[in-house]
Design a protein around this motif. Structure first.
Motif, PDB file in Angstrom:
ATOM      1  N   ARG A  72       0.831  -1.204   0.000  1.00  5.76           N
ATOM      2  CA  ARG A  72       0.000   0.000   0.000  1.00  5.76           C
ATOM      3  C   ARG A  72       0.872   1.263   0.000  1.00  5.76           C
ATOM      4  O   ARG A  72       0.645   2.196  -0.778  1.00  5.76           O
ATOM      5  N   ASN A  73       1.899   1.269   0.860  1.00  2.47           N
ATOM      6  CA  ASN A  73       2.766   2.445   0.969  1.00  2.47           C
ATOM      7  C   ASN A  73       3.492   2.764  -0.331  1.00  2.47           C
ATOM      8  O   ASN A  73       3.851   3.923  -0.575  1.00  2.47           O
ATOM      9  N   SER A  74       3.722   1.740  -1.158  1.00  2.50           N
ATOM     10  CA  SER A  74       4.462   1.987  -2.390  1.00  2.50           C
ATOM     11  C   SER A  74       3.656   2.849  -3.361  1.00  2.50           C
ATOM     12  O   SER A  74       4.206   3.384  -4.315  1.00  2.50           O
ATOM     13  N   THR A 134      -0.685   7.173  -5.877  1.00  2.00           N
ATOM     14  CA  THR A 134       0.098   7.646  -7.006  1.00  2.00           C
ATOM     15  C   THR A 134       0.955   6.506  -7.556  1.00  2.00           C
ATOM     16  O   THR A 134       1.288   5.568  -6.830  1.00  2.00           O
ATOM     17  N   LEU A 135       1.288   6.589  -8.815  1.00  5.16           N
ATOM     18  CA  LEU A 135       2.208   5.616  -9.420  1.00  5.16           C
ATOM     19  C   LEU A 135       3.601   6.205  -9.529  1.00  5.16           C
ATOM     20  O   LEU A 135       4.515   5.580 -10.041  1.00  5.16           O
ATOM     21  N   GLU A 136       3.739   7.437  -9.009  1.00  7.81           N
ATOM     22  CA  GLU A 136       4.974   8.182  -9.190  1.00  7.81           C
ATOM     23  C   GLU A 136       6.199   7.452  -8.653  1.00  7.81           C
ATOM     24  O   GLU A 136       7.263   7.493  -9.253  1.00  7.81           O
ATOM     25  N   ASN A 137       6.016   6.739  -7.510  1.00 10.64           N
ATOM     26  CA  ASN A 137       7.158   6.034  -6.923  1.00 10.64           C
ATOM     27  C   ASN A 137       7.709   4.988  -7.883  1.00 10.64           C
ATOM     28  O   ASN A 137       8.914   4.721  -7.884  1.00 10.64           O
ATOM     29  N   TYR A 138       6.809   4.402  -8.656  1.00 11.57           N
ATOM     30  CA  TYR A 138       7.260   3.378  -9.596  1.00 11.57           C
ATOM     31  C   TYR A 138       7.868   3.998 -10.848  1.00 11.57           C
ATOM     32  O   TYR A 138       8.847   3.484 -11.384  1.00 11.57           O
ATOM     33  N   THR A 139       7.276   5.113 -11.332  1.00  8.81           N
ATOM     34  CA  THR A 139       7.853   5.727 -12.528  1.00  8.81           C
ATOM     35  C   THR A 139       9.232   6.306 -12.208  1.00  8.81           C
ATOM     36  O   THR A 139      10.119   6.309 -13.049  1.00  8.81           O
ATOM     37  N   LYS A 140       9.413   6.740 -10.940  1.00  2.00           N
ATOM     38  CA  LYS A 140      10.723   7.266 -10.538  1.00  2.00           C
ATOM     39  C   LYS A 140      11.815   6.197 -10.601  1.00  2.00           C
ATOM     40  O   LYS A 140      13.003   6.516 -10.713  1.00  2.00           O
ATOM     41  N   LEU A 141      11.407   4.926 -10.508  1.00  2.89           N
ATOM     42  CA  LEU A 141      12.397   3.846 -10.560  1.00  2.89           C
ATOM     43  C   LEU A 141      13.153   3.831 -11.887  1.00  2.89           C
ATOM     44  O   LEU A 141      14.249   3.296 -11.977  1.00  2.89           O
ATOM     45  N   LEU A 142      12.536   4.422 -12.932  1.00  6.55           N
ATOM     46  CA  LEU A 142      13.194   4.455 -14.244  1.00  6.55           C
ATOM     47  C   LEU A 142      14.281   5.522 -14.294  1.00  6.55           C
ATOM     48  O   LEU A 142      15.129   5.510 -15.182  1.00  6.55           O
ATOM     49  N   ASP A 143      14.239   6.427 -13.327  1.00 12.28           N
ATOM     50  CA  ASP A 143      15.269   7.450 -13.189  1.00 12.28           C
ATOM     51  C   ASP A 143      16.626   6.767 -13.049  1.00 12.28           C
ATOM     52  O   ASP A 143      16.742   5.779 -12.315  1.00 12.28           O
ATOM     53  N   PRO A 144      17.663   7.251 -13.775  1.00  7.10           N
ATOM     54  CA  PRO A 144      18.983   6.589 -13.695  1.00  7.10           C
ATOM     55  C   PRO A 144      19.473   6.360 -12.264  1.00  7.10           C
ATOM     56  O   PRO A 144      20.163   5.366 -11.997  1.00  7.10           O
ATOM     57  N   LEU A 176      19.949   0.643  -1.187  1.00  2.85           N
ATOM     58  CA  LEU A 176      18.951   1.632  -1.594  1.00  2.85           C
ATOM     59  C   LEU A 176      17.802   1.673  -0.579  1.00  2.85           C
ATOM     60  O   LEU A 176      17.370   2.735  -0.136  1.00  2.85           O
ATOM     61  N   ILE A 177      17.344   0.474  -0.191  1.00  7.33           N
ATOM     62  CA  ILE A 177      16.222   0.395   0.750  1.00  7.33           C
ATOM     63  C   ILE A 177      16.622   0.997   2.101  1.00  7.33           C
ATOM     64  O   ILE A 177      15.888   1.797   2.683  1.00  7.33           O
ATOM     65  N   ALA A 209       8.412   1.151  -2.713  1.00  9.87           N
ATOM     66  CA  ALA A 209       8.385   0.770  -4.128  1.00  9.87           C
ATOM     67  C   ALA A 209       9.598  -0.101  -4.474  1.00  9.87           C
ATOM     68  O   ALA A 209       9.473  -1.111  -5.173  1.00  9.87           O
ATOM     69  N   VAL A 210      10.781   0.293  -3.963  1.00 16.98           N
ATOM     70  CA  VAL A 210      11.984  -0.514  -4.222  1.00 16.98           C
ATOM     71  C   VAL A 210      11.830  -1.902  -3.584  1.00 16.98           C
ATOM     72  O   VAL A 210      12.192  -2.931  -4.180  1.00 16.98           O
ATOM     73  N   SER A 211      11.263  -1.953  -2.371  1.00 16.41           N
ATOM     74  CA  SER A 211      11.049  -3.245  -1.704  1.00 16.41           C
ATOM     75  C   SER A 211      10.118  -4.129  -2.516  1.00 16.41           C
ATOM     76  O   SER A 211      10.301  -5.350  -2.586  1.00 16.41           O
ATOM     77  N   MET A 212       9.091  -3.507  -3.129  1.00 17.60           N
ATOM     78  CA  MET A 212       8.155  -4.283  -3.933  1.00 17.60           C
ATOM     79  C   MET A 212       8.844  -4.887  -5.146  1.00 17.60           C
ATOM     80  O   MET A 212       8.530  -5.998  -5.560  1.00 17.60           O
ATOM     81  N   VAL A 213       9.812  -4.158  -5.709  1.00 15.76           N
ATOM     82  CA  VAL A 213      10.562  -4.693  -6.844  1.00 15.76           C
ATOM     83  C   VAL A 213      11.258  -5.994  -6.427  1.00 15.76           C
ATOM     84  O   VAL A 213      11.209  -7.008  -7.124  1.00 15.76           O
ATOM     85  N   LEU A 214      11.867  -5.958  -5.242  1.00 18.11           N
ATOM     86  CA  LEU A 214      12.553  -7.144  -4.727  1.00 18.11           C
ATOM     87  C   LEU A 214      11.568  -8.299  -4.524  1.00 18.11           C
ATOM     88  O   LEU A 214      11.850  -9.453  -4.850  1.00 18.11           O
ATOM     89  N   LEU A 215      10.398  -7.956  -4.007  1.00 20.91           N
ATOM     90  CA  LEU A 215       9.374  -8.969  -3.737  1.00 20.91           C
ATOM     91  C   LEU A 215       8.857  -9.576  -5.043  1.00 20.91           C
ATOM     92  O   LEU A 215       8.674 -10.793  -5.150  1.00 20.91           O
ATOM     93  N   VAL A 216       8.637  -8.720  -6.041  1.00 19.92           N
ATOM     94  CA  VAL A 216       8.141  -9.208  -7.336  1.00 19.92           C
ATOM     95  C   VAL A 216       9.202 -10.085  -8.005  1.00 19.92           C
ATOM     96  O   VAL A 216       8.898 -11.146  -8.554  1.00 19.92           O
ATOM     97  N   LEU A 217      10.469  -9.658  -7.918  1.00 15.04           N
ATOM     98  CA  LEU A 217      11.557 -10.469  -8.465  1.00 15.04           C
ATOM     99  C   LEU A 217      11.599 -11.834  -7.796  1.00 15.04           C
ATOM    100  O   LEU A 217      11.828 -12.857  -8.438  1.00 15.04           O
ATOM    101  N   MET A 218      11.364 -11.838  -6.483  1.00 12.94           N
ATOM    102  CA  MET A 218      11.350 -13.094  -5.738  1.00 12.94           C
ATOM    103  C   MET A 218      10.242 -14.005  -6.248  1.00 12.94           C
ATOM    104  O   MET A 218      10.462 -15.179  -6.540  1.00 12.94           O
ATOM    105  N   LEU A 219       9.029 -13.448  -6.393  1.00 10.92           N
ATOM    106  CA  LEU A 219       7.902 -14.251  -6.870  1.00 10.92           C
ATOM    107  C   LEU A 219       8.161 -14.751  -8.286  1.00 10.92           C
ATOM    108  O   LEU A 219       7.882 -15.904  -8.610  1.00 10.92           O
ATOM    109  N   ALA A 220       8.740 -13.879  -9.123  1.00 10.61           N
ATOM    110  CA  ALA A 220       9.009 -14.272 -10.506  1.00 10.61           C
ATOM    111  C   ALA A 220      10.023 -15.401 -10.557  1.00 10.61           C
ATOM    112  O   ALA A 220       9.835 -16.382 -11.280  1.00 10.61           O
TER     113      ALA A 220
END
Lengths: 260, 300
Positions: free
Chosen positions: B44-46, B61-71, B249-250, B265-276
């Motif tokens: 939820r927080n992401s 907002t989806l901004e936290n995720y779009t910011k992940l594309l930032d270099p 980063l986290i 949002a960064v933590s969710m990336v790790l979680l999604v990678l884990m599930l994948a």
């Protein structure tokens, strides 16, 4: 080819022990630096015990680890005995649930708990540390106890019940003595998991509840001192004692058979 | 056990036992309250908006995720992915060879060799890491030896090489246990038969041992890949913090910048990678087992 593999594997065993030997050897090095070896000294060990703030973090870590290990073992015994007698549906789901914290990256579990405590305004301290360490120790303790509980002869507790034992008496006189080696192993493994934890503690320790690993980590950022080598050597000794107390065969069962 | 006692046992097991279900409650409650629910809060927080005081304001907002594309973020994510894959491959190869070595020893020696893997595995994570500073750091024995050859002032720490070495040292035992576990259950006569039929060393491994130990290898991959990216101590102590991993980063986002939504949002990336990666491993396991059963059928 097999000869090359043997060579590589022997190299691996040397590789695994180089750091351990180095820490122990340099902890006795009279020279204040690792460049020279000026003979043996116990000076760094003495300095270690004179460091009051370090001793304070040691007390915090020991307290948190004892509470965590005890709670994890009690919950683990209950879960293992409950599951050993439960043959209904959802057994697999229950197993997956209890093992979940082993699969989820620990750092994510750490920030997840931090989020909970910061929204509910629970102050960070011993309690939050214990809860964080509990969630990472519990699966380990439970898996150890489950493998032992599964091997119990179900007719023994039944005989105790038929002979008039109350459930509590059945537990103290039948289950507990039979499970004792696993209980000791579960407690010790939870203790070390908590005592050496750094990930959960990074997020869940508060002012005045700095743990020993956090203290070591922050002092390492400024540089390695001979005292830290001495502390490392003592922690290696602790590992050895715990591995031997748990027993090699039990350790094998946990790490190898449960993953087969 | 006679037929009658077995019938009695079965009869008893079918009876629902409310007492044993009650015993499960503390364990289930702990994992749900301290594990599952908090993970939902991170999810939820992401999607939340950060306020200026390290807290969270309402709103989605989806901004936290779009910011992940930032270099700033994508560089770290890609670097972690690469380092995670590299460490996994190295751990699997060396873990495979070491397991093969252990399995080839007599049974009584196998126990001792496993103990030799267990001790470093249980040694304090920090001790295992700072030991490498002792060895590789400036003023350490390696620098001393290089000094003799006239290469003065050289230090392997901080460097990415030291980080790779530290990661390998931390995760190699983790990789060895599951590979050894599945290799141990391979019938040794299979290897002999393959050799007798003229298979080379590579042939025996490629066609017999590697496929049969694949469950352990896949398990080891899972136990190495995701935790590697969550590591934050090793890049700081051995790499000087120049090339952070997802774990760094986290930690930085939560404890220094106090930007919970971005950290979530960064933590969710790790979680999604884990599930994948779990799904991928599950798929690979299924495929290898169907393949094996179909070969069995054709052989029969």
């Amino acid at each position: 080819m097999d000869r090359i593999v043997n060579g590589i594997a022997r190299g691996v065993f040397v590789f695994l022990y180089i750091p351990i030997v180095a820490v122990i050897v340099y902890s006795f090095n009279a020279a204040g630096t690792n460049t020279r070896f000026d003979g043996l000294t116990l000076q760094w060990y003495v300095e270690l015990f004179q460091d009051a703030s370090l001793m304070q973090t040691l007390r915090t870590s020991a307290l948190v680890a004892v509470i965590t290990a005890t709670v994890a073992t009690i919950i683990g015994i209950m879960f293992a005995l409950g599951l050993a007698r439960y043959r209904g549906r959802g057994r697999g789901a229950l197993l997956a649930l209890i093992a979940l914290p082993l699969i989820v990256p620990e750092i994510v579990l750490g920030v997840a708990l931090l989020s909970v405590f910061s929204t509910t305004k629970v102050p960070l301290g011993i309690l939050t540390l214990v809860l964080g360490h509990l969630i990472v120790s519990l699966p380990l303790a439970t898996l150890v106890l489950m493998s032992s509980a599964a091997m119990l002869d179900p007719s023994l507790p039944e005989a105790a019940t038929d002979l008039g034992c109350s459930p509590w008496q059945t537990f103290t006189r039948v289950y507990f003595p039979l499970l004792r080696p696993a209980v000791v192993a579960a407690w010790l493994l939870s203790f070390t998991t908590s005592f050496s934890n750094i990930v959960m503690s990074t997020f869940l320790s508060g002012v005045g509840s700095t743990t020993l690993p956090l203290k070591i980590y922050s002092s390492l950022k400024t540089g390695l001192t001979p005292s830290i080598n001495a502390l490392g050597a003592l922690l290696i000794l602790l590992t050895l004692v715990i591995v031997l107390l748990v027993g090699v065969s039990q350790m094998r069962r946990i790490l190898v058979e449960s993953r087969g | 056990m006679t037929a009658t006692t077995r019938a009695i046992h079965l009869g008893r097991q079918e009876k629902p036992k409310r007492g044993s279900l009650l015993l499960l409650i503390p364990g289930i409650a702990s994992v749900v309250l301290l594990g599952v629910l908090p993970l939902f809060i991170v999810a939820r927080n992401s999607f939340a908006v950060a306020d200026d005081y390290g807290g969270i304001t309402d709103g989605l907002t989806l901004e936290n995720y779009t910011k992940l594309l930032d270099p700033v973020y994508s560089k770290t994510l890609l670097f972690s992915l690469g380092l995670g894959l590299l460490n996994t491959v190295v751990c699997l190869v060396i873990g495979y060879l070491t397991s093969y070595y252990i399995v080839s020893r007599p049974t009584n020696r196998q126990g001792f060799l496993l103990l030799l893997v267990i001790i470093p595995f249980w040694t304090d994570f920090l001790v295992r890491t700072f030991a490498w500073i002792t060895i590789l750091g400036s003023g350490g024995p390696i620098a001393g030896i290089l000094g003799i050859f006239g290469i003065a002032g050289f230090s392997v720490i901080p460097s990415n090489l030291a980080v790779i070495l530290g990661l390998l040292y931390s995760f190699l035992p983790t990789a060895i246990f599951p590979i050894y576990a599945s290799m141990r259950s391979i019938d040794p006569s299979l290897k002999e038969a393959a050799t007798d039929l003229g298979a080379s060393w590579w042939g025996v491994h490629r066609r017999v041992i590697l496929p049969l130990s694949s469950p352990g290898i896949l398990g080891a991959a899972l136990l190495t890949f995701i935790p590697t990216m969550g590591v934050f101590v090793i890049p700081v102590l051995l790499g000087g913090g120049k090339d952070p991993l997802v774990g760094n980063l986290i930690v930085t986002l939560y404890t220094e910048f106090r930007n919970q939504p971005m950290g979530a949002a960064v933590s969710m990336v790790l979680l999604v990678l884990m599930l994948a990666s779990m799904a991928l491993v599950g798929l690979a396991l299924k495929r290898s087992s169907t393949k094996r059963s179909s070969t069995k059928k054709t052989e029969a």
